[in-house]
Structures are given as structure tokens and as C-alpha cells.
Design a protein around this motif. Structure first.
Motif, PDB file in Angstrom:
ATOM      1  N   UNK A   1       0.845  -1.330   0.250  1.00  0.00           N
ATOM      2  CA  UNK A   1      -0.071  -0.044   0.102  1.00  0.00           C
ATOM      3  C   UNK A   1       0.910   1.184   0.089  1.00  0.00           C
ATOM      4  N   UNK A   2       1.954   1.270   0.621  1.00  0.00           N
ATOM      5  CA  UNK A   2       2.717   2.304   0.599  1.00  0.00           C
ATOM      6  C   UNK A   2       3.506   2.432  -0.745  1.00  0.00           C
ATOM      7  N   UNK A   3       3.822   1.344  -1.404  1.00  0.00           N
ATOM      8  CA  UNK A   3       4.340   1.574  -2.798  1.00  0.00           C
ATOM      9  C   UNK A   3       3.104   1.854  -3.870  1.00  0.00           C
ATOM     10  N   UNK A   4       2.129   1.567  -3.453  1.00  0.00           N
ATOM     11  CA  UNK A   4       1.080   2.107  -4.238  1.00  0.00           C
ATOM     12  C   UNK A   4       1.020   3.394  -3.992  1.00  0.00           C
ATOM     13  N   UNK A   5       0.876   4.061  -2.916  1.00  0.00           N
ATOM     14  CA  UNK A   5       0.909   5.617  -2.739  1.00  0.00           C
ATOM     15  C   UNK A   5       1.883   6.226  -3.324  1.00  0.00           C
ATOM     16  N   UNK A   6       3.195   5.758  -3.526  1.00  0.00           N
ATOM     17  CA  UNK A   6       4.467   6.289  -4.215  1.00  0.00           C
ATOM     18  C   UNK A   6       3.792   6.462  -5.648  1.00  0.00           C
ATOM     19  N   UNK A   7       3.421   5.317  -6.241  1.00  0.00           N
ATOM     20  CA  UNK A   7       3.195   5.321  -7.661  1.00  0.00           C
ATOM     21  C   UNK A   7       2.029   6.274  -7.996  1.00  0.00           C
ATOM     22  N   UNK A   8       0.959   6.077  -7.079  1.00  0.00           N
ATOM     23  CA  UNK A   8      -0.407   7.350  -7.247  1.00  0.00           C
ATOM     24  C   UNK A   8       0.072   8.475  -7.170  1.00  0.00           C
ATOM     25  N   UNK A   9       1.021   8.926  -6.365  1.00  0.00           N
ATOM     26  CA  UNK A   9       1.401  10.163  -6.031  1.00  0.00           C
ATOM     27  C   UNK A   9       2.455  10.477  -7.365  1.00  0.00           C
ATOM     28  N   UNK A  10       3.124   9.710  -7.783  1.00  0.00           N
ATOM     29  CA  UNK A  10       3.980  10.111  -9.120  1.00  0.00           C
ATOM     30  C   UNK A  10       2.936  10.484 -10.409  1.00  0.00           C
ATOM     31  N   UNK A  11       1.937   9.383 -10.513  1.00  0.00           N
ATOM     32  CA  UNK A  11       0.680   9.546 -11.474  1.00  0.00           C
ATOM     33  C   UNK A  11       0.026  10.900 -11.283  1.00  0.00           C
ATOM     34  N   UNK A  12      -0.242  11.228 -10.141  1.00  0.00           N
ATOM     35  CA  UNK A  12      -0.911  12.503  -9.870  1.00  0.00           C
ATOM     36  C   UNK A  12      -0.108  13.667 -10.107  1.00  0.00           C
ATOM     37  N   UNK A  13       1.108  13.351 -10.021  1.00  0.00           N
ATOM     38  CA  UNK A  13       1.969  14.653 -10.060  1.00  0.00           C
ATOM     39  C   UNK A  13       2.284  14.975 -11.607  1.00  0.00           C
ATOM     40  N   UNK A  14       2.019  13.983 -12.314  1.00  0.00           N
ATOM     41  CA  UNK A  14       2.140  14.395 -13.993  1.00  0.00           C
ATOM     42  C   UNK A  14       0.962  15.099 -14.300  1.00  0.00           C
ATOM     43  N   UNK A  15       0.000  15.486 -13.545  1.00  0.00           N
ATOM     44  CA  UNK A  15      -1.134  16.337 -13.954  1.00  0.00           C
ATOM     45  C   UNK A  15      -1.203  17.327 -12.899  1.00  0.00           C
ATOM     46  N   UNK A  16      -0.445  17.494 -11.849  1.00  0.00           N
ATOM     47  CA  UNK A  16      -0.401  18.331 -10.729  1.00  0.00           C
ATOM     48  C   UNK A  16       0.678  19.065 -10.135  1.00  0.00           C
ATOM     49  N   UNK A  17       1.049  19.916 -10.250  1.00  0.00           N
ATOM     50  CA  UNK A  17       2.548  20.060  -9.879  1.00  0.00           C
ATOM     51  C   UNK A  17       2.682  20.978  -8.732  1.00  0.00           C
ATOM     52  N   UNK A  18       1.740  20.957  -7.878  1.00  0.00           N
ATOM     53  CA  UNK A  18       1.958  21.131  -6.173  1.00  0.00           C
ATOM     54  C   UNK A  18       2.044  20.074  -5.271  1.00  0.00           C
ATOM     55  N   UNK A  19       3.117  20.279  -4.492  1.00  0.00           N
ATOM     56  CA  UNK A  19       3.356  19.328  -3.403  1.00  0.00           C
ATOM     57  C   UNK A  19       2.071  19.345  -2.345  1.00  0.00           C
ATOM     58  N   UNK A  20       1.724  20.372  -2.020  1.00  0.00           N
ATOM     59  CA  UNK A  20       0.827  20.514  -0.860  1.00  0.00           C
ATOM     60  C   UNK A  20      -0.445  19.914  -1.500  1.00  0.00           C
ATOM     61  N   UNK A  21      -0.778  20.288  -2.715  1.00  0.00           N
ATOM     62  CA  UNK A  21      -2.152  19.659  -3.057  1.00  0.00           C
ATOM     63  C   UNK A  21      -2.123  18.262  -3.421  1.00  0.00           C
ATOM     64  N   UNK A  22      -0.916  17.821  -3.646  1.00  0.00           N
ATOM     65  CA  UNK A  22      -0.546  16.119  -4.017  1.00  0.00           C
ATOM     66  C   UNK A  22      -0.435  15.491  -2.664  1.00  0.00           C
ATOM     67  N   UNK A  23       0.021  15.892  -1.587  1.00  0.00           N
ATOM     68  CA  UNK A  23      -0.006  15.484  -0.181  1.00  0.00           C
ATOM     69  C   UNK A  23      -1.362  15.399   0.285  1.00  0.00           C
ATOM     70  N   UNK A  24      -2.158  16.569   0.332  1.00  0.00           N
ATOM     71  CA  UNK A  24      -3.241  16.573   1.012  1.00  0.00           C
ATOM     72  C   UNK A  24      -4.415  15.833   0.244  1.00  0.00           C
ATOM     73  N   UNK A  25      -4.378  15.532  -1.098  1.00  0.00           N
ATOM     74  CA  UNK A  25      -5.327  14.780  -1.623  1.00  0.00           C
ATOM     75  C   UNK A  25      -5.210  13.371  -1.518  1.00  0.00           C
ATOM     76  N   UNK A  26      -3.818  12.807  -1.601  1.00  0.00           N
ATOM     77  CA  UNK A  26      -3.456  11.675  -1.201  1.00  0.00           C
ATOM     78  C   UNK A  26      -3.613  11.109   0.279  1.00  0.00           C
ATOM     79  N   UNK A  27      -3.561  12.070   1.130  1.00  0.00           N
ATOM     80  CA  UNK A  27      -3.956  11.914   2.470  1.00  0.00           C
ATOM     81  C   UNK A  27      -5.220  11.328   2.712  1.00  0.00           C
ATOM     82  N   UNK A  28      -6.298  11.937   1.921  1.00  0.00           N
ATOM     83  CA  UNK A  28      -7.611  11.454   2.092  1.00  0.00           C
ATOM     84  C   UNK A  28      -7.798  10.412   1.294  1.00  0.00           C
TER      85      UNK A  28
END
Length: 434
Positions: A100-127
Motif C-alpha cells: 500500500x505504501x508502494x501504491x501510494x508512491x506510484x499514485x503520487x507520481x501519476x498525480x504529479x504528472x497532472x498536478x505540480x503542487x506538493x501541498x495539493x498532492x500530499x493533502x489529496x493523497x492523505x484523504x
């Protein structure tokens, strides 16, 4: 001590004093820039600078890329695309050690490809990711640590607001900076996964395996990520296919995110209005910083601070690599106490001319700057992402998050060392595409 050096020292001391009493950094930079310029050049030229420089900044067409990419990030954050990415990643990697942690890393990487904000990425993935990791019995600190670390992929993998800011500050091709961040971003994801495996090897109970998904479930999960792929192709494919400029790519991304979100029923008019307000608020904060930086650059010019720093560094009895290590350590120290945008805007105008004079590649230096900025976002004693996640999930203490993020900070330091030692990691793709 000559007058210019005295003015420079007084200006920097005054700026630090204002920061300590919590004056906004953009305002600090603007006050020091105008006052220092007035000291050496007179008040009328300084007032003219104060009148014209902000107007030129906010009306510059090239700066429109910043609010466009920010709005795109806000739209995709509210469209639920992160949830689909995490479900797909969990289906493919959830059964692995720390899956699940590995999945979080890959999902964050995919989300980063359409969203360049660290705060938005982290807060979204937290939920999205935290409830799943809790359900599987993951350690709370490590769960938050991997979410924070995954968030730092946002500014590194294109499109990235930090790369846009760096490119505007130093007049560098933003498309070359974007492509330079791809391999460092992939390297970051790989090292995060290695860190997860190392923690699992040491204490398996902290990161238990998930259930093994069937092949049907895996392939079915990929159907839900079409929106992310479409946006990535529109923005990055259009940019490197030569069909659009950077500004047009950002606008295309906004339209794509808006149309997809509305077509899927996830962006009603009330939500769109909220997205516009949030993007406006973030953009206004960044433009305040940019205006302050441009005023501050006039101060640097009249005091010849960059030239003096370059002469001092060039005169040190050390190799160029050693000098660059000192520069990187300075970036890390500054980023520990100041947010990543302010750190970049404050230090790049001073150090970029120095780095160029020493013979380093400006694109490579941009990758180093963004990398150090993202590390500072999760590294104690501050780590802005750790604070933000703690404010979202109050039952996990800040010290617990700090402990959980340390394996990923160590992975980041390894990555930074590799990027400094082997510039080709950052430069091979830009040179291939040029």
C-alpha cells in the motif's frame, strides 16, 4: 568596507529581522529592494521602480502560465483522479511487501504528472491513501511519511510550478526544465520504494502486505485512469510534440481538466467557483513573492552582491564540486526554515549568476534547486508538508510524522547526492530532445 557592501549587509540583516517578526517574505524582499536601491540611486528612481516593476510583472503574458497550471492542479485535485490512480496502483502493487505504501508512491507520481503542487498532492493523497493503509494495519507515522514524500514528487515531475518559476527567474527554456525533471522524478520514486522495502525488511509488522488482486481486477482498474492519461498527453504530449507553447499547454490543461470533470459530473458550478477562488488565492500569494523578488533583484544589481559572492566562491581553495556541495547545503539549510517557493525566489537571483560563472549547466542547477526545495518540505525541524498533514489528521502527532518521514528523507539525500555527482541524470533527456 565600501558603501555598496555596507548597504548589502544592512539590507540582508533588515530582511532577516522582518522575517523573524513574520512579515510576509514578498513584502520583505520588496522593502529591502526599494530602500536599498533608494540608498544608492536616490528616492525618485526607487519610487519609479516601485510604480513600474509590479505592473510589468502582473501584465507579462509569460507569467500567465503560473495561474493556469495552478488552476489545473486545483481542478484535478477536486475531480477525484487521485482516488482512481491509487486504486489502480493498489491493485497492481498492494500484495507486495509494503504494497500500500508502494501504491501510494506510484499514485503520487501519476498525480504529479497532472498536478505540480506538493501541498495539493500530499493533502489529496492523505484523504485517499491513509484510510486504506490504516485498514491494512500500517504504522501511522510511516503512512503519513510516505504520503508526505509522495507529495514532493509534484514539483519535480512535469508540469511543475517550481520549474516554471525557476525558468522565468533565470530566463531558461521551461520545456527543457520540465523534461529534465522526469528522470530525477523516476529516481525519487524508485528510491522511495527501496526505502519502503528496507523498512519492511527491518520490521515487517509496520508495513504488512495487502491482498493479491486477480488479473481481471488489475486490468479493470486501469480503465479508470484514462482521464489522467488524457490530460498528460494533452499537456506534455502537446508541448513536446511541438503543437503548443508552455503557456498554451497550461491553458489546454485547464480546459481539459474542466471538460473532463464536468463531463464526469464531478465539477458542478459551485465546485468550479471554489476552484477559481482557491487558484486565485494561491496565485496572488506567488505573484506577491515574484514582485518582491524583482524589486530585490535591482537591489542585488546596484550592490553587486552576486558578483561579490561569485568572486568569493571562485577564490576558495576547493574544487568546483566541493563548492557546489556547499551551495546545496546552503539551499537545504534555508529551505528548512522558509517555504520552498520563497527559498527559490530568495536564493536563485543571487546564486544563479555565481553557478553560471563557475561553469555549471543552468538546467542541471534548476533540477538541484527544485530537488533541495522538495527535500526541505518534509525534513525536520520544520517540514511544511509534515505540519499540513498533522493539521489534517490530528490523532497522529507531529513527532510521529517526523519519525515516519525519516527513511524517505534519507532516500532523498541519496538522490540529491546522485544528481550532484552525475549531472547526466538530469541532462540526458534535454540534450536528446534539443
Amino acid at each position: 568596507m565600501d558603501e555598496k557592501t555596507l548597504v548589502a549587509l544592512v539590507g540582508f540583516v533588515a530582511m532577516l529581522a522582518m522575517m523573524l517578526i513574520r512579515v510576509p517574505i514578498g513584502v520583505c524582499l520588496g522593502i529591502v529592494g526599494v530602500a536599498g536601491f533608494a540608498w544608492l540611486s536616490g528616492w525618485w528612481p526607487a519610487l519609479g521602480l516601485l510604480v513600474h516593476s509590479p505592473i510589468r510583472t502582473v501584465t507579462d503574458f509569460n507569467f500567465s502560465v503560473i495561474p493556469m497550471f495552478i488552476l489545473m492542479g486545483v481542478l484535478v485535485s477536486r475531480s477525484g483522479m487521485s482516488r482512481e490512480l491509487f486504486r489502480a496502483a493498489a491493485a497492481w502493487f498492494g500484495h507486495l511487501p509494503g504494497g500500500m505504501a508502494v501504491a501510494t508512491v506510484f499514485a503520487s507520481g501519476g498525480f504529479a504528472a497532472i498536478n505540480g503542487s506538493a501541498i495539493a498532492s500530499a493533502t489529496t493523497m492523505a484523504t485517499v491513501a491513509l484510510p486504506e493503509m490504516r485498514r491494512h494495519g500500517y504504522d501511522p507515522g510511516l503512512s503519513m511519511g510516505v504520503i508526505a514524500a509522495g507529495g514532493t514528487l509534484g514539483p519535480l515531475i512535469p508540469p511543475s510550478v517550481l520549474f516554471v518559476l525557476y525558468g522565468i527567474l533565470v530566463d531558461e527554456d521551461i520545456s527543457r526544465l520540465f523534461i529534465a525533471g522526469i528522470l530525477p522524478g523516476v529516481l525519487a520514486m524508485a528510491l522511495y520504494c527501496i526505502a519502503i522495502q528496507a523498512v519492511y525488511w527491518y520490521r515487517p509488522a509496520l508495513l504488512p502486505r495487502g491482498a493479491l488482486a486477480t488479473w481481471h481486477e488489475r486490468w479493470t482498474s486501469l480503465k479508470d485512469i484514462w482521464a489522467t492519461l488524457v490530460l498528460f498527453v494533452l499537456v506534455i504530449g502537446g508541448l513536446y510534440g511541438g503543437f503548443v507553447t508552455v503557456v498554451e499547454a497550461a491553458s489546454l490543461g485547464v480546459m481539459g481538466a474542466l471538460v473532463i470533470g464536468m463531463a464526469r459530473g464531478r465539477l458542478p458550478w459551485k465546485e468550479i467557483s471554489a476552484c477559481l477562488v482557491e487558484a486565485l488565492r494561491i496565485s496572488a500569494a506567488i505573484f506577491t513573492l515574484i514582485i518582491g523578488v524583482f524589486l530585490f533583484q535591482y537591489f542585488l544589481a546596484v550592490t553587486q552582491t552576486s558578483q561579490q559572492v561569485a568572486a568569493w566562491l571562485s577564490g576558495l581553495p576547493y574544487s568546483l564540486l566541493t563548492i557546489m556541495i556547499f551551495v546545496v547545503l546552503g539551499f537545504l539549510a534555508a529551505g528548512t526554515f522558509i517555504d520552498e517557493v520563497a527559498t527559490m525566489l530568495l536564493t536563485v537571483p543571487i546564486l544563479h549568476p555565481v553557478v553560471i560563472q563557475l561553469g555549471f549547466d543552468p538546467v542541471w542547477f534548476g533540477v538541484i534547486v527544485v530537488t533541495t526545495a522538495t527535500i526541505s518540505m518534509i525534513a525536520p525541524p520544520v517540514g511544511i508538508l509534515c505540519f499540513i498533514l498533522n493539521s489534517m489528521v490530528r490523532d497522529i502527532s507531529l513527532m510521529t510524522i517526523y519519525r515516519g518521514v525519516m527513511p524517505f528523507v534519507m532516500a532523498d539525500l541519496v538522490r540529491l547526492s546522485l544528481l550532484v555527482a552525475f549531472p547526466a541524470i538530469s541532462l540526458v533527456l534535454p540534450r536528446t530532445m534539443s
